[in-house]
Design a protein around this motif. Sequence first.
Motif, PDB file in Angstrom:
ATOM      1  N   ALA A  28       0.825  -1.211   0.000  1.00 11.36           N
ATOM      2  CA  ALA A  28       0.000   0.000   0.000  1.00 11.36           C
ATOM      3  C   ALA A  28       0.857   1.258   0.000  1.00 11.36           C
ATOM      4  CB  ALA A  28      -0.929  -0.007   1.212  1.00 11.36           C
ATOM      5  N   ALA A  29       1.914   1.269   0.806  1.00 12.03           N
ATOM      6  CA  ALA A  29       2.794   2.437   0.858  1.00 12.03           C
ATOM      7  C   ALA A  29       3.455   2.675  -0.494  1.00 12.03           C
ATOM      8  CB  ALA A  29       3.850   2.243   1.941  1.00 12.03           C
ATOM      9  N   SER A  30       3.896   1.603  -1.147  1.00 11.44           N
ATOM     10  CA  SER A  30       4.519   1.743  -2.471  1.00 11.44           C
ATOM     11  C   SER A  30       3.534   2.326  -3.471  1.00 11.44           C
ATOM     12  CB  SER A  30       5.009   0.373  -2.960  1.00 11.44           C
ATOM     13  OG  SER A  30       5.947  -0.189  -2.068  1.00 11.44           O
ATOM     14  N   GLY A  31       2.295   1.847  -3.431  1.00 17.38           N
ATOM     15  CA  GLY A  31       1.287   2.336  -4.363  1.00 17.38           C
ATOM     16  C   GLY A  31       0.911   3.785  -4.116  1.00 17.38           C
ATOM     17  N   VAL A  32       0.757   4.152  -2.856  1.00 14.24           N
ATOM     18  CA  VAL A  32       0.391   5.537  -2.524  1.00 14.24           C
ATOM     19  C   VAL A  32       1.456   6.514  -3.004  1.00 14.24           C
ATOM     20  CG1 VAL A  32       0.092   7.151  -0.608  1.00 14.24           C
ATOM     21  CG2 VAL A  32      -1.112   4.961  -0.586  1.00 14.24           C
ATOM     22  N   LEU A  33       2.728   6.170  -2.799  1.00 13.18           N
ATOM     23  CA  LEU A  33       3.804   7.046  -3.249  1.00 13.18           C
ATOM     24  C   LEU A  33       3.912   7.052  -4.771  1.00 13.18           C
ATOM     25  CD1 LEU A  33       6.649   6.328  -0.656  1.00 13.18           C
ATOM     26  CD2 LEU A  33       4.901   8.110  -0.624  1.00 13.18           C
ATOM     27  N   ALA A  34       3.698   5.893  -5.398  1.00 17.02           N
ATOM     28  CA  ALA A  34       3.830   5.799  -6.853  1.00 17.02           C
ATOM     29  C   ALA A  34       2.825   6.684  -7.574  1.00 17.02           C
ATOM     30  CB  ALA A  34       3.673   4.352  -7.298  1.00 17.02           C
ATOM     31  N   THR A  35       1.610   6.789  -7.040  1.00 20.61           N
ATOM     32  CA  THR A  35       0.595   7.614  -7.699  1.00 20.61           C
ATOM     33  C   THR A  35       0.974   9.089  -7.702  1.00 20.61           C
ATOM     34  OG1 THR A  35      -0.660   7.768  -5.618  1.00 20.61           O
ATOM     35  CG2 THR A  35      -1.275   6.023  -7.170  1.00 20.61           C
ATOM     36  N   ARG A  36       1.803   9.510  -6.732  1.00 21.21           N
ATOM     37  CA  ARG A  36       2.274  10.907  -6.701  1.00 21.21           C
ATOM     38  C   ARG A  36       3.456  11.120  -7.635  1.00 21.21           C
ATOM     39  NH1 ARG A  36       1.148  13.957  -2.312  1.00 21.21           N
ATOM     40  NH2 ARG A  36       1.789  15.643  -3.729  1.00 21.21           N
ATOM     41  N   LEU A  37       4.053  10.035  -8.119  1.00 20.75           N
ATOM     42  CA  LEU A  37       5.248  10.132  -8.960  1.00 20.75           C
ATOM     43  C   LEU A  37       4.976   9.651 -10.382  1.00 20.75           C
ATOM     44  CD1 LEU A  37       7.758   8.590  -6.385  1.00 20.75           C
ATOM     45  CD2 LEU A  37       7.517  11.015  -6.935  1.00 20.75           C
ATOM     46  N   ALA A  38       3.705   9.534 -10.737  1.00 24.64           N
ATOM     47  CA  ALA A  38       3.351   8.908 -12.007  1.00 24.64           C
ATOM     48  C   ALA A  38       3.516   9.809 -13.216  1.00 24.64           C
ATOM     49  CB  ALA A  38       1.904   8.406 -11.934  1.00 24.64           C
ATOM     50  N   VAL A  85       9.806   7.079 -13.781  1.00 23.36           N
ATOM     51  CA  VAL A  85      10.614   5.870 -13.644  1.00 23.36           C
ATOM     52  C   VAL A  85      10.508   5.316 -12.226  1.00 23.36           C
ATOM     53  CG1 VAL A  85      12.951   4.923 -13.753  1.00 23.36           C
ATOM     54  CG2 VAL A  85      12.196   6.580 -15.460  1.00 23.36           C
ATOM     55  N   ALA A  86      10.528   6.212 -11.242  1.00 24.65           N
ATOM     56  CA  ALA A  86      10.389   5.781  -9.846  1.00 24.65           C
ATOM     57  C   ALA A  86       9.027   5.142  -9.610  1.00 24.65           C
ATOM     58  CB  ALA A  86      10.590   6.971  -8.910  1.00 24.65           C
ATOM     59  N   ALA A  87       7.991   5.675 -10.270  1.00 24.77           N
ATOM     60  CA  ALA A  87       6.653   5.091 -10.120  1.00 24.77           C
ATOM     61  C   ALA A  87       6.615   3.671 -10.662  1.00 24.77           C
ATOM     62  CB  ALA A  87       5.625   5.966 -10.838  1.00 24.77           C
ATOM     63  N   TYR A  88       7.263   3.435 -11.784  1.00 24.98           N
ATOM     64  CA  TYR A  88       7.320   2.079 -12.336  1.00 24.98           C
ATOM     65  C   TYR A  88       8.073   1.141 -11.393  1.00 24.98           C
ATOM     66  CZ  TYR A  88       5.346   3.094 -16.955  1.00 24.98           C
ATOM     67  OH  TYR A  88       4.496   3.407 -17.985  1.00 24.98           O
ATOM     68  N   ALA A  89       9.157   1.640 -10.805  1.00 23.08           N
ATOM     69  CA  ALA A  89       9.924   0.815  -9.864  1.00 23.08           C
ATOM     70  C   ALA A  89       9.077   0.455  -8.652  1.00 23.08           C
ATOM     71  CB  ALA A  89      11.189   1.559  -9.432  1.00 23.08           C
ATOM     72  N   LEU A  90       8.332   1.413  -8.140  1.00 21.63           N
ATOM     73  CA  LEU A  90       7.467   1.159  -6.989  1.00 21.63           C
ATOM     74  C   LEU A  90       6.348   0.187  -7.360  1.00 21.63           C
ATOM     75  CD1 LEU A  90       7.199   4.775  -5.540  1.00 21.63           C
ATOM     76  CD2 LEU A  90       8.321   2.822  -4.459  1.00 21.63           C
ATOM     77  N   LEU A  91       5.836   0.298  -8.578  1.00 20.99           N
ATOM     78  CA  LEU A  91       4.807  -0.632  -9.041  1.00 20.99           C
ATOM     79  C   LEU A  91       5.356  -2.058  -9.086  1.00 20.99           C
ATOM     80  CD1 LEU A  91       2.063  -1.342 -10.274  1.00 20.99           C
ATOM     81  CD2 LEU A  91       2.969  -0.636 -12.511  1.00 20.99           C
ATOM     82  N   LEU A  94      -1.262   1.401 -11.484  1.00 21.29           N
ATOM     83  CA  LEU A  94      -1.313   1.006 -12.891  1.00 21.29           C
ATOM     84  C   LEU A  94      -2.132   1.990 -13.712  1.00 21.29           C
ATOM     85  CD1 LEU A  94      -0.586  -1.057 -15.043  1.00 21.29           C
ATOM     86  CD2 LEU A  94      -2.605  -2.383 -14.383  1.00 21.29           C
ATOM     87  N   SER A  95      -3.274   2.418 -13.192  1.00 19.85           N
ATOM     88  CA  SER A  95      -4.118   3.356 -13.939  1.00 19.85           C
ATOM     89  C   SER A  95      -3.567   4.780 -13.921  1.00 19.85           C
ATOM     90  CB  SER A  95      -5.547   3.344 -13.377  1.00 19.85           C
ATOM     91  OG  SER A  95      -5.558   3.722 -12.009  1.00 19.85           O
ATOM     92  N   SER A  96      -2.531   5.017 -13.113  1.00 18.89           N
ATOM     93  CA  SER A  96      -1.879   6.329 -13.098  1.00 18.89           C
ATOM     94  C   SER A  96      -0.714   6.392 -14.084  1.00 18.89           C
ATOM     95  CB  SER A  96      -1.369   6.657 -11.693  1.00 18.89           C
ATOM     96  OG  SER A  96      -2.427   6.785 -10.773  1.00 18.89           O
ATOM     97  N   VAL A  97       0.070   5.311 -14.144  1.00 18.91           N
ATOM     98  CA  VAL A  97       1.261   5.325 -15.014  1.00 18.91           C
ATOM     99  C   VAL A  97       0.943   4.902 -16.441  1.00 18.91           C
ATOM    100  CG1 VAL A  97       2.804   4.905 -13.066  1.00 18.91           C
ATOM    101  CG2 VAL A  97       1.937   2.965 -14.372  1.00 18.91           C
ATOM    102  N   ARG A  98      -0.137   4.118 -16.635  1.00 19.46           N
ATOM    103  CA  ARG A  98      -0.515   3.658 -17.967  1.00 19.46           C
ATOM    104  C   ARG A  98      -2.012   3.896 -18.169  1.00 19.46           C
ATOM    105  NH1 ARG A  98       3.414   2.518 -21.546  1.00 19.46           N
ATOM    106  NH2 ARG A  98       2.076   0.918 -22.512  1.00 19.46           N
ATOM    107  N   THR A  99      -2.373   4.616 -19.215  1.00 17.75           N
ATOM    108  CA  THR A  99      -3.784   4.929 -19.454  1.00 17.75           C
ATOM    109  C   THR A  99      -4.267   4.398 -20.801  1.00 17.75           C
ATOM    110  OG1 THR A  99      -3.132   7.103 -20.321  1.00 17.75           O
ATOM    111  CG2 THR A  99      -3.763   6.985 -17.990  1.00 17.75           C
ATOM    112  N   GLY A 100      -3.546   3.442 -21.361  1.00 14.20           N
ATOM    113  CA  GLY A 100      -4.001   2.820 -22.597  1.00 14.20           C
ATOM    114  C   GLY A 100      -5.095   1.804 -22.335  1.00 14.20           C
ATOM    115  N   PRO A 101      -5.826   1.384 -23.377  1.00 12.97           N
ATOM    116  CA  PRO A 101      -6.927   0.418 -23.201  1.00 12.97           C
ATOM    117  C   PRO A 101      -6.496  -0.882 -22.539  1.00 12.97           C
ATOM    118  CG  PRO A 101      -7.011   1.417 -25.380  1.00 12.97           C
ATOM    119  CD  PRO A 101      -5.709   1.852 -24.765  1.00 12.97           C
ATOM    120  N   ALA A 102      -5.329  -1.427 -22.940  1.00 15.80           N
ATOM    121  CA  ALA A 102      -4.886  -2.706 -22.375  1.00 15.80           C
ATOM    122  C   ALA A 102      -4.601  -2.589 -20.883  1.00 15.80           C
ATOM    123  CB  ALA A 102      -3.638  -3.196 -23.112  1.00 15.80           C
ATOM    124  N   ALA A 103      -3.870  -1.537 -20.496  1.00 17.50           N
ATOM    125  CA  ALA A 103      -3.539  -1.340 -19.082  1.00 17.50           C
ATOM    126  C   ALA A 103      -4.792  -1.107 -18.255  1.00 17.50           C
ATOM    127  CB  ALA A 103      -2.572  -0.167 -18.929  1.00 17.50           C
TER     128      ALA A 103
END
Length: 336
Positions: A87-97, A103-109, A156-165
């Motif tokens: 949860a902590a990784s996800g919360v921080l990743a959404t602020r870095l997306a 890149v940091a958001a992808y690493a946290l994901l 995932l919905s923050s860093v990638r907004t394509g149909p597949a993601a």
Amino acid sequence: MTWPALLDRCRRLPPACFAPVMATGIVSRALAQAGARAASALLFGLAVAAYLTLLTATVLKTVHHRTALGAELRDPAHLFGHFTLVAASGVLATRLAHGQARVAAYALLAVAAAVWATLAAAVVGLGRSGGRGLLRQADGTWFLATVGLQALVLTLSSVRTGPAALMVALVLWGAAVLLYGVTLTSVVLRLLRDPPGAAALTPTYWITMGAAAISTLAGAQLLAHEGLLPHPAQGLLDGTVLVLWAWATVLIPPLLAAGVWRHLHQRVPLTYELALWCIVFPLGMYATATAQLATARRISALTSAERPLVWAAATVWLAVGARYLAARLRPRPVGG
């Protein structure tokens, strides 16, 4: 501090040690949405610093104390606390997306996904070996598995907004909602069969509301891209998100009443404990989810409630933080 002392301290790291990070991170996001940029940046900096420190300690614990970590993963009283890392990784990743920090958001994901999968496998293993006896230990921490999975959806919905993601995120969101229902049933049955006393009625039961709130937020974030989602899923998603928000709202009064009963009626001292952050996170998540839902569905009544909810969450964060500092600065007895 000597190296052996540092490693011993890492060994004693609580499973739910990332709870302050997830709480601070979501309150930071809520403050940013409310326009309090300076306060939001300060809290986000604290959350990142705490995350990096605890992640380093967790890696050391994993490398040097595998036996102790393995014992925690086989104990339902400790296993679910490890989902706070997800949860902590996800919360921080959404602020870095967005921007250079992407890149940091992808690493946290990647970290969050790997840890959630590992912990989910451990839960399945416990279920096979523990059977019905495991259900007798169901408590509020079990909802952290849902919180972690919805944190993956948010990232995932923050860093990638394509149909597949977005389709993958939608499937994960649905799985998390089903997981919430199963967990809620297990916890309610346990409470009915074996009602906890005042001492056992810890703040972790607030995660029941927090899991519903993060499910609302993740669903509302998906609704922002509903044009890319299958048409049959849009109506179901919309209706379920509203139900989840209403359920989170309904849970707040009984949770408050339980706290009053525990501390005022049963005289359980209100001292600092790590579980207090399990009150901060749901409140911050509820404020954020309410704001996101108001934007996605243009509900003016919810928009007017955003600021009071944000400042209520920030006030509780300050209160818990003050208790933490007081506990850390309190002189220890001689020989303690």
